[in-house]
Design a protein around this motif. Sequence first.
Motif: not given
Length: 287
Positions: A189-192, A196-202, A234-237
């Motif tokens: 969650m911190h990196d998100y 610092r984490f490329d969700i699209d690439a993953a 955690g994630f917000s809505w």
Amino acid sequence: MKYYTKQFLGDDGAKPAFDRAKVVVLPFGYEGGVSYGKGAAAGPDAILDASCQLELYDEVLDVEPSSIGICTVEPPIYQNTPEQMVEALYESTRLLLSKDKFIVVVGGDHSITLGYYKALVEKYGPLSVIQLDAHADLRHEYLDSPFSHACIMSRLRELTSNTLQIGIRSMSHDESIRIKRENLSVCTMHDYRAGRFDIDAALEQLPDPVFITLDVDVMDWSVIRSTGTPEPGGFSWDESMTLLNKIFSVKNTVGFDFVEYAYDPADVNSAFAAAKLIYKMIAFKFF
């Protein structure tokens, strides 16, 4: 399969005949794998009750997702052991998959995921797993059990090497070592939030098809607070809607489960949010 006495969306959902329903909701309130708070056994019924209060129309997508046909079937009967639980859910989901249904399993604790995943692998062959969760769940055993909810990603990784874990903000030191040693795709969650984490690439690198397993503790307490192993931050809505829409848009998702909601009669908000989250995920899949 028999209709369950409670239906997702209730009477407003205009329960279709089973053969015309694209989506089948399978409640499964097993909680033999929990390690802290209880309540997951009553979670599915509470979510089904709350779903009766949802508006069927989605103002963002401008559709009524229920129009695809959603029905809820009886959970399987099982003896209260982990092995028998896994086998019972495997057999039930295997039967539904043979009838070309998109299945939404509503738990129950996270240990139930193994049975459904095995049935999906049998139908589709190797498939990737996207885990949305506060916890890494990569222990080999926990409290002397390999079937603890804290071990589910270890069990799934025995069947696939293609996993993506998102929202993680709690893990043991041993789990952190494993993540580095095996170069696992883990987005904390911190990196998100720090970018610092490329969700699209993953997501692009993750092979299709995919299975999503969503533990409600991935959500912030302002959205869903009733869960057996809560974690702050955690994630917000809105964050979750953006992420889920992206996942369903770019990946061929062939099933998902929704676990770890723990019923609390004093907290009606969490059950309602859980029901709406499931409905939104169905909408993102089909529209």
